[in-house]
Enzyme design. Structure first.
Site, PDB file in Angstrom:
ATOM      1  N   TYR A 139      68.864  37.290  49.685  1.00 28.02           N
ATOM      2  CA  TYR A 139      68.023  38.288  49.014  1.00 28.02           C
ATOM      3  C   TYR A 139      67.019  38.937  49.961  1.00 28.02           C
ATOM      4  CZ  TYR A 139      69.493  37.208  44.236  1.00 28.02           C
ATOM      5  OH  TYR A 139      70.204  37.071  43.076  1.00 28.02           O
ATOM      6  N   LYS A 189      76.950  24.938  50.304  1.00 35.07           N
ATOM      7  CA  LYS A 189      78.313  25.240  50.770  1.00 35.07           C
ATOM      8  C   LYS A 189      78.384  24.755  52.213  1.00 35.07           C
ATOM      9  CE  LYS A 189      82.389  27.196  50.199  1.00 35.07           C
ATOM     10  NZ  LYS A 189      83.416  26.631  49.301  1.00 35.07           N
ATOM     11  N   ASP A 221      81.107  25.578  44.602  1.00 31.84           N
ATOM     12  CA  ASP A 221      82.306  25.848  43.795  1.00 31.84           C
ATOM     13  C   ASP A 221      82.591  24.676  42.847  1.00 31.84           C
ATOM     14  OD1 ASP A 221      82.890  24.355  46.070  1.00 31.84           O
ATOM     15  OD2 ASP A 221      84.769  25.394  46.559  1.00 31.84           O
ATOM     16  N   ASP A 245      71.009  31.848  41.201  1.00 26.90           N
ATOM     17  CA  ASP A 245      71.163  33.002  40.311  1.00 26.90           C
ATOM     18  C   ASP A 245      72.452  32.863  39.502  1.00 26.90           C
ATOM     19  OD1 ASP A 245      70.734  35.612  39.236  1.00 26.90           O
ATOM     20  OD2 ASP A 245      72.195  36.397  40.684  1.00 26.90           O
ATOM     21  N   ASP A 249      73.059  31.532  35.133  1.00 24.39           N
ATOM     22  CA  ASP A 249      73.756  32.243  34.042  1.00 24.39           C
ATOM     23  C   ASP A 249      74.877  31.375  33.473  1.00 24.39           C
ATOM     24  OD1 ASP A 249      72.132  34.493  34.611  1.00 24.39           O
ATOM     25  OD2 ASP A 249      73.780  35.903  34.290  1.00 24.39           O
TER      26      ASP A 249
HETATM   27  C1  IPM Z   1      67.600  37.075  37.886  1.00 23.60           C
HETATM   28  C2  IPM Z   1      68.140  38.450  38.181  1.00 23.60           C
HETATM   29  C3  IPM Z   1      67.524  38.993  39.465  1.00 23.60           C
HETATM   30  C4  IPM Z   1      67.966  38.094  40.601  1.00 23.60           C
HETATM   31  C5  IPM Z   1      67.846  40.459  39.811  1.00 23.60           C
HETATM   32  C6  IPM Z   1      67.574  41.382  38.676  1.00 23.60           C
HETATM   33  C7  IPM Z   1      67.097  40.906  41.030  1.00 23.60           C
HETATM   34  O1  IPM Z   1      69.525  38.441  38.213  1.00 23.60           O
HETATM   35  O2  IPM Z   1      66.368  36.909  37.820  1.00 23.60           O
HETATM   36  O3  IPM Z   1      68.390  36.163  37.668  1.00 23.60           O
HETATM   37  O4  IPM Z   1      69.076  38.256  41.139  1.00 23.60           O
HETATM   38  O5  IPM Z   1      67.180  37.214  40.968  1.00 23.60           O
HETATM   39 MN    MN Z   2      70.394  36.561  37.486  1.00 25.98          MN
END
Ligand code: IPM
Ligand code: MN
Ligand code: NAD
Length: 367
Positions: A139, A189, A221, A245, A249
């Site tokens: 990032y 990794k 993975d 990140d 999710d």
């Molecule tokens: C998160 C989001 C952010 C990230 C983006 C919007 C910059 O996906 O907070 O999970 O990748 O950190």
């Molecule tokens: Mn995210």
């Protein structure tokens, strides 16, 4: 507490409004003074000022005690280069606030287990804390950007970590594990990447200071697979920025919806609290957004910035009460749903539950 509220784009303003509503209810019950100042960030800020993080927004955040953020991002900016997108505002803010450890708890609530794509015997009881490194890796690494190579367009990003960056976030993960089930799974990794080899060595060294905590390592993975097959094997997951990140999710899916996950970013001058989800342009403006992640982020703000543990737990208990009573946004509807509620109804129900819990506590002390 001086709280800077950054609603942002899409469903950001919808969910943030409910988190603020709940904070006001808590303040009223406990006689706290929370001061809210709202500022633009992301796409809306670009529209208003030309910048995704206007200096007034940043200055206000730095002058306050905590930042509560909704989400940033809108399809109209999708073809812009990274530094001109709404997301750039969030990344600049994260760096300026200095918080390097992003805590993302994923809790599987029994009341909505039917919303999970996993069979209930697999997901039931899952309670995972992802500790995501937030200021390093791909990032922020340099060099980055588009360039031309032998007349061809190319692009690059750099994954870089120093020992100090790994060590400080690892300590947060081990400290968190001490208050939980005392297990850290470090995810990397290391079979391919040097940054991951350094990550693994450093985390293993930090672990020596925490003999009560069990440490294991997984490749990212395999971790993605184990999360879905056996979520209960995890307590704290410690990982770098991009892996965190993605895995957060995925962990959200275990709970039934991305809308359920809160986050807290700690370790910097000012704490940053934001749900894990994005601006959800597909449902924005309809009052359908799930505000539980934003509301639970407000609870984390009370815990980590306000040191108001009891108030934080009251909000978390109120969330359980509302889910148990069968009120859901459409994303978590399913078995046991009594009423599909609007975003604002959920916020009000959580406030009512917070009130009721306070009354019960009061009655209990009176007896
Ligand atoms: C998160 C989001 C952010 C990230 C983006 C919007 C910059 O996906 O907070 O999970 O990748 O950190
Ligand atoms: Mn995210
Ligand atoms: P997203 O998280 O916005 O949405 C993914 C899916 O989950 C969508 O179908 C959405 O409707 C659903 N969803 C998300 N939050 C929900 C909620 N609270 N209630 C109900 N359903 C919910 O991810 P995306 O679609 O990949 O990205 C959209 C935009 O958001 C992009 O511009 C992206 O960069 C941005 N984004 C911002 C943040 C942030 O500000 N922290 C985080 C992630 C993505």
């Amino acid at each position: 507490m001086k709280i800077t509220v950054l609603p942002g784009d899409g469903i950001g303003p919808e969910v943030t409004a409910e988190a603020v509503r709940v904070l006001r209810a808590v303040a009223a019950i406990h006689d706290h003074e929370f001061e809210f100042v709202e500022r633009p960030i992301g796409g809306i800020a670009i529209k208003q000022t030309g910048s995704p993080l206007p200096s007034l927004t940043l200055d206000t955040c730095l002058a306050g005690d905590a930042v509560l953020l909704g989400a940033v991002g809108a399809p109209e900016y999708d073809s812009q280069p990274p530094n001109l997108r709404p997301e750039a505002g969030l990344l600049l803010l994260r760096r300026a606030l200095g918080g390097f450890a992003n805590l993302r708890p994923a809790i599987s609530y029994d009341a909505i287990e039917s919303a999970s794509p996993l069979r209930s015997e697999i997901a039931r009881g899952a309670d995972i804390l992802i500790v995501r490194e937030l200021l390093g890796g791909l990032y922020f690494g340099e060099p980055r950007g588009f360039f031309s190579s032998n007349g061809e367009s190319a692009a690059r990003n750099t994954m870089v970590y120093s020992v100090a960056e790994i060590e400080r976030v690892a300590r947060i993960a081990f400290e968190a594990a001490l208050k939980r089930r005392r297990k850290v799974t470090s995810v990397d990794k290391a079979n391919v990447l040097e940054t991951s080899q350094l990550w693994r060595q450093t985390v293993s060294r930090v672990a020596l200071d925490y003999p009560e905590v069990t440490l294991d390592h997984l490749y990212v993975d395999a971790c993605a697979m184990h999360l879905i097959m056996t979520p209960l094997r995890f307590d704290v997951i410690l990982t770098e920025n991009l892996f965190g990140d993605i895995l957060s999710d995925e962990a959200a899916a275990i709970t039934g919806s991305l809308g359920m996950l809160p986050s807290a970013t700690i370790g910097g001058a000012v704490g940053l609290y934001e749900p894990v989800h994005g601006s959800a342009p597909d449902i924005a403006g309809r009052g359908q957004a799930n505000p539980f992640g934003a509301i639970a982020s407000a609870a984390m703000m009370l815990r980590y910035t306000g040191h108001l543990e009891q108030e934080a737990e009251e909000i978390e208990e109120a969330i359980r009460v509302v889910l148990k009573a069968g009120y859901r946004t459409p994303d978590i509807g399913g078995e046991g749903t009594r009423h599909i509620a609007k975003t604002s109804e959920i916020g009000q129900l959580v406030c009512d539950a917070v009130d009721e819990l306070a009354d019960m506590r009061h009655d209990y002390h009176a007896v």
